[in-house]
Design a protein around this motif. Structure first.
Motif, mmCIF file in Angstrom:
data_model
loop_
_atom_site.group_PDB
_atom_site.id
_atom_site.type_symbol
_atom_site.label_atom_id
_atom_site.label_comp_id
_atom_site.label_asym_id
_atom_site.label_seq_id
_atom_site.Cartn_x
_atom_site.Cartn_y
_atom_site.Cartn_z
ATOM 1 N N PHE A 91 0.883 -1.159 0.000
ATOM 2 C CA PHE A 91 0.000 0.000 0.000
ATOM 3 C C PHE A 91 0.925 1.214 0.000
ATOM 4 O O PHE A 91 1.334 1.710 1.050
ATOM 5 N N LEU A 94 0.734 4.304 2.170
ATOM 6 C CA LEU A 94 0.731 4.104 3.618
ATOM 7 C C LEU A 94 2.161 3.943 4.123
ATOM 8 O O LEU A 94 3.061 3.568 3.371
ATOM 9 N N GLU A 98 2.038 1.214 8.975
ATOM 10 C CA GLU A 98 0.640 0.945 8.623
ATOM 11 C C GLU A 98 0.515 -0.327 7.780
ATOM 12 O O GLU A 98 -0.434 -1.095 7.942
ATOM 13 N N GLU A 101 0.727 -3.071 10.143
ATOM 14 C CA GLU A 101 -0.505 -3.096 10.933
ATOM 15 C C GLU A 101 -1.621 -3.847 10.192
ATOM 16 O O GLU A 101 -2.372 -4.620 10.779
ATOM 17 N N ILE A 102 -1.708 -3.625 8.870
ATOM 18 C CA ILE A 102 -2.738 -4.320 8.087
ATOM 19 C C ILE A 102 -2.508 -5.823 8.111
ATOM 20 O O ILE A 102 -3.441 -6.609 8.228
ATOM 21 N N ARG A 131 6.818 6.613 4.177
ATOM 22 C CA ARG A 131 5.844 6.141 3.205
ATOM 23 C C ARG A 131 6.460 4.971 2.448
ATOM 24 O O ARG A 131 7.571 5.076 1.951
ATOM 25 N N LEU B 171 -7.798 3.091 8.359
ATOM 26 C CA LEU B 171 -6.690 2.364 7.722
ATOM 27 C C LEU B 171 -7.228 1.344 6.720
ATOM 28 O O LEU B 171 -6.713 1.224 5.600
ATOM 29 N N ARG B 174 -8.371 3.206 3.653
ATOM 30 C CA ARG B 174 -7.281 3.673 2.794
ATOM 31 C C ARG B 174 -6.619 2.503 2.068
ATOM 32 O O ARG B 174 -6.269 2.601 0.895
ATOM 33 N N TYR B 178 -6.200 2.032 -2.050
ATOM 34 C CA TYR B 178 -4.951 1.945 -2.805
ATOM 35 C C TYR B 178 -4.833 0.636 -3.583
ATOM 36 O O TYR B 178 -4.228 0.605 -4.652
#
Lengths: 235, 293
Positions: A91, A94, A98, A101-102, A131, B171, B174, B178
């Motif tokens: 991603f 992100l 993050e 985290e996903i 990023r 989150l 988003r 993407y």
């Protein structure tokens, strides 16, 4: 070796074009099975079919005896299959944190898993707020693997993890696959280059025109390199 | 009135338009950003919000404040539920195809409009403001309610920003935006995220409408202008950029307020359209959008 993932006579198609025909494979617990084949042979489609991203039109895929083919795509990873897609597919907008985290959220893993994953790739720890699209190629690949491992998978699907990387980064990825194998994670690895495979794989499955044609042990393949030329077309 | 106070009045009126426009455009921008759907029916969710606001507030006669509060809570929820049904019945069946959904939402626009005409009628009806406190300035008195609208809009924007950037739900939204396929490979139920985002977008439009009905009456054709202006704002601000949407809404709202007060509302619309043309020519990704990499 007890089998963990079993694929039986899987057929899959994009629209009216059938890409996989009667593909069967077995992945043992803690085993690294490598899929080798020419471009367009159906290797990536095979991984996507396991993830449910491409629908199987026939056959069955069992994980620990549980049928995966009827599950909606987002349920498959929750049962312990993690996917590192070709081209990494981070991603990109992100941050590193993050993205991880996903991965953690997929199977509700906590800070312990997060620490373990970051210990595996210490370079990511220094870049948590960055990023992810701005990382180098090797770092992006490590993040893609970290994101997948954050789900604590039983089976890891790796699609050309060394594609387009520098030799040092390739070595790091290879090291990681070997370390995961030592930890008992079963891996299905798609590769183009046989030299990237031999040091880490237990067995090799050749895919040709959407069919699984032959499975052999790595030692046997070393003894008979001509086979690689025959199925893959390159030395 | 002297020029200074006149300008202040125009600025305040402009800020009120900006506040309502920002909320409406934010809904459109979220839906496009996450789902890649151009929702032509977005203005109708605004209209439905206003119509339901009138309906709920007229159920409690005698107490404008209580009636308004009821409308403020219930109208967005009802509109969100309608959007959810529309998403499940129509958009999902089209598999969110970008072109097909444009045609489908055009159809939804007419269906909602005609249903409103059938059940609500062609009248324009006002909702009484919850309070009619006036702020006394040295030059003129100004509606306290209008100032409250600006404050409420700012609060909702901040809340949206917080949810998007600081929570797990944000989150997930988003990540879906993407890369839909990879999101699925990490256990994100993309279908449910889409349904939620579509409902949320509609609710933001409905909320904006509830805020505006004490100022501007509810009418079954009132969705057209907010739709056009929201598109203008979203294009100028940059698709998917929250900051861009807010700033463009303020820019367009203020221009409209000032130009409409000093010259004519038509000139204001012409200027807004000219802005869009200039942005599309010189910065197609919008003022704050990011060019595809």
């Amino acid at each position: 070796m007890p089998e963990l993932l079993k694929m039986e006579k899987i057929g899959a198609s994009y629209g009216s074009v059938q890409v996989l025909r009667d593909v069967s494979l077995e992945l043992g617990s803690g085993e690294v099975l490598c899929l080798l084949g020419r471009n367009g042979a159906g290797k990536t489609t095979l991984l996507k079919t396991i993830m449910g991203l491409v629908r199987a039109i026939s056959g069955s895929i069992l994980l620990d005896g549980m049928e995966l083919t009827r599950l909606p795509p987002h349920e498959v990873p929750r049962h312990g299959v993690a996917y590192v897609p070709q081209g990494r597919r981070l991603f990109a907008e992100l941050t590193v944190a993050e993205n991880i985290e996903i991965g953690l959220m997929t199977r509700q893993k906590g800070s312990e898993t997060r620490e373990a994953v970051l210990d595996l790739f210490p370079v990511l720890r220094e870049r948590l707020g960055q990023r992810s699209g701005t990382l180098s190629g090797g770092e992006q690949q490590m993040l893609a693997m970290a994101r997948a491992l954050a789900t604590e998978p039983k089976v890891l699907l790796l699609d050309e993890p060394t594609e387009g990387l520098m030799p040092s980064a390739i070595a790091k990825i290879r090291e990681t696959v070997a370390a995961l194998r030592a930890h008992g994670v079963s891996t299905l690895l798609v590769e183009q280059r046989v030299d990237a495979v031999l040091p880490v794989a237990d067995r090799v499955l050749f895919i040709e025109n959407g069919r699984s044609v032959r499975t052999i042990g790595v030692a046997e393949l070393r003894a008979d390199p001509a086979m690689v030329r025959h199925y893959v077309g390159v030395g | 009135m002297a020029f200074g106070p006149h300008l202040l009045l125009a600025l305040l009126e402009g800020l009120v338009s900006s506040a309502v426009l920002a909320l409406t455009a934010l809904g459109l921008s979220l839906v496009f950003g996450v789902m890649r759907i151009v929702n032509v029916a977005h203005g109708e969710f605004f209209m439905l919000g206003a119509v339901f606001a009138w309906w709920f507030s007229s159920m409690i006669a005698g107490s404008p404040a209580l009636g308004f509060l009821l409308a403020l809570v219930l109208a967005p929820l009802v509109v969100g539920a309608i959007a959810l049904v529309a998403e499940r019945l129509v958009l999902r069946r089209l598999e969110y195809d970008p072109e097909a959904t444009i045609v489908a939402t055009i159809g939804m626009l007419y269906i909602f409009e005609q249903l409103a005409l059938m059940f609500y009628g062609p009248e324009a009806r006002a909702v009484p403001a919850p309070f009619d406190f006036r702020v006394t300035l040295p030059w003129f008195g100004y509606s306290g309610y209008k100032l409250a609208v600006i404050a409420a809009s700012v609060l909702v924007m901040l809340a949206t920003w917080y949810v998007l950037t600081r929570t797990r739900i944000g989150l997930v939204m988003r990540a879906t935006q993407y890369d839909r396929e990879t999101a699925q490979a990490f256990g994100i139920p993309v279908g449910r995220v889409y349904a939620g985002v579509f409902a949320l977008g509609a609710m933001l439009a409905a909320l904006a409408a509830v805020l505006i009905v004490p100022i501007q009456q509810a009418h079954y054709l009132m969705g057209t202008d907010p739709l056009l202006l929201s598109f203008i704002v979203v294009i100028i601000g940059g698709l998917g950029s929250l900051r861009g949407t807010v700033l463009a809404a303020v820019l367009i709202g203020l221009t409209e307020g000032i130009v409409a007060v000093f010259f004519s509302p038509t000139l204001a619309k012409m200027l807004a359209t000219l802005f869009v043309a200039l942005v599309l020519v010189f910065r197609p990704q919008g003022l704050f959008g990011q060019a595809p990499r």
